[in-house]
Design a protein around this motif. Structure first.
Motif, short mmCIF file in Angstrom:
data_model
loop_
_atom_site.label_atom_id
_atom_site.label_comp_id
_atom_site.label_asym_id
_atom_site.label_seq_id
_atom_site.Cartn_x
_atom_site.Cartn_y
_atom_site.Cartn_z
N GLY A 59 0.83 -1.21 0.00
CA GLY A 59 0.00 0.00 0.00
C GLY A 59 0.86 1.26 0.00
N MET A 60 1.97 1.22 0.74
CA MET A 60 2.85 2.40 0.77
C MET A 60 3.57 2.58 -0.55
N ARG A 61 3.97 1.46 -1.16
CA ARG A 61 4.62 1.59 -2.48
C ARG A 61 3.64 2.22 -3.48
N LYS A 62 2.39 1.83 -3.36
CA LYS A 62 1.38 2.41 -4.26
C LYS A 62 1.29 3.92 -4.03
N ARG A 63 1.37 4.32 -2.75
CA ARG A 63 1.30 5.76 -2.46
C ARG A 63 2.51 6.51 -3.01
N VAL A 64 3.68 5.85 -3.01
CA VAL A 64 4.86 6.48 -3.62
C VAL A 64 4.59 6.67 -5.13
N ALA A 65 4.03 5.64 -5.75
CA ALA A 65 3.76 5.72 -7.20
C ALA A 65 2.76 6.84 -7.49
N ILE A 66 1.79 7.03 -6.60
CA ILE A 66 0.81 8.11 -6.80
C ILE A 66 1.51 9.46 -6.62
N GLY A 67 2.33 9.58 -5.59
CA GLY A 67 3.08 10.83 -5.37
C GLY A 67 3.94 11.16 -6.58
N ARG A 68 4.59 10.14 -7.13
CA ARG A 68 5.46 10.38 -8.27
C ARG A 68 4.66 10.82 -9.51
N ALA A 69 3.46 10.24 -9.65
CA ALA A 69 2.62 10.63 -10.79
C ALA A 69 2.11 12.06 -10.66
N LEU A 70 2.03 12.55 -9.41
CA LEU A 70 1.49 13.90 -9.19
C LEU A 70 2.54 14.99 -9.29
N ILE A 71 3.81 14.60 -9.37
CA ILE A 71 4.87 15.57 -9.18
C ILE A 71 4.95 16.60 -10.31
N PHE A 72 4.46 16.24 -11.49
CA PHE A 72 4.42 17.20 -12.61
C PHE A 72 3.16 18.07 -12.56
N LYS A 73 2.37 17.93 -11.53
CA LYS A 73 1.10 18.65 -11.39
C LYS A 73 0.19 18.43 -12.61
N PRO A 74 -0.17 17.16 -12.82
CA PRO A 74 -1.01 16.84 -13.98
C PRO A 74 -2.47 17.29 -13.77
#
Ligand SMILES: Nc1ncnc2c1ncn2[C@@H]1O[C@H](COP(=O)(O)OP(=O)(O)OP(=O)(O)O)[C@@H](O)[C@H]1O
Ligand SMILES: [Mg+2]
Length: 244
Positions: free
Chosen positions: A141-156
């Protein structure tokens, strides 16, 4: 914001998608449901311009992307964050390095701005204290949250999730789903969620599309699934989970 118009896709002689039309509006959460191997991940790849349709068109913010070059696709892809089913984290990088990697590689931002954005995602994803850990030391679950954070970093404007709760225990799934819901409230983001799990649809999605045998057999508000007469939809509602 994203539109597939009469998209067909063949792998060799095999037609995977047959004249699929689908629209994802801004600031809505749309689920894409369908059995294994039907072409759900393929639809996400078409939206990102990672694959091109055999025929038909793909529009992102009104721009037809299937004829664009890689360089022209870059600013388009930045509008969409992608969370892959397996997360696609870099195993040898810390959580902070994973979060900052694509920013460092692709944008000429000052290091302080990168660190500020990384910190923002650490807070949003609830990863405080784990910044210097490697992905393998974290739960699924935490790895998934890292993946979500990484996807958000470009402010999509839009975030695409491929099976965001697959393989997670019920508590972790719930946390991921509430993180997805909060994206819209806090950041005004739209989302596409590819899933096998019907409860995910009713928990977070406003609307749903069902892909079956290469075609869209349902595309409407999620609660309307209950009114469908289609045997496949009736079976997924009674079984709760699509057959693998
Ligand atoms: N590179 C490829 N070459 C040939 N066939 C492929 C390729 N990639 C995918 N396929 C086929 O295309 C179909 C759709 O694949 P896709 O991964 O989009 O399905 P999916 O709905 O995401 O499945 P799952 O639920 O298992 O993730 C599958 O039958 C798959 O075997
Ligand atoms: Mg898939």
């Amino acid at each position: 914001m994203i539109e597939l118009r009469n998209v067909s896709l063949k792998y060799g002689e095999k037609e995977i998608l047959h004249s699929v039309s689908l629209t994802i509006e801004d600031n809505t959460i749309k689920a894409i449901l369908g059995p294994s191997g039907v072409g759900k991940s393929t639809i996400l790849k078409l939206m990102l311009g990672l694959m091109r349709p055999t025929s038909g068109q793909v529009f992102v913010d009104g721009v037809e992307i299937s004829s664009l070059s890689e360089a022209e696709l870059f600013p388009i892809r930045r509008k969409m964050g992608m969370v892959f089913q397996g997360n696609a984290l870099f195993d040898s990088m810390t959580i902070s390095q994973n979060l900052g990697f694509f920013l460092r590689e692709n944008l000429n931002l000052p290091e302080e701005e990168i660190l500020r954005r990384v910190q923002e995602q650490i807070r949003f994803a609830g990863l405080e204290g784990y910044e210097e850990q490697l992905p393998e030391s974290l739960s699924g679950g935490m790895r998934k949250r890292v993946a979500i954070g990484r996807a958000l970093i470009f402010k999509p404007h839009m975030i695409l999730f491929d099976e965001p709760t697959a393989g997670l225990d019920p508590v972790s799934s719930k946390k991921i789903l509430s993180l997805i819901s909060s994206l819209r409230q806090h950041n005004n983001l739209g989302a596409v969620i590819v899933t096998h799990i019907i409860d995910d649809v009713f928990n977070v999605a406003d609307c749903a599309a069902v892909l079956y045998k290469g075609e869209i057999i349902f595309d409407d508000a999620a609660p309307k699934l209950h009114e469908s007469e289609h045997p496949f939809i009736r079976s997924i509602l009674s079984d709760k989970i699509l057959e693998l």
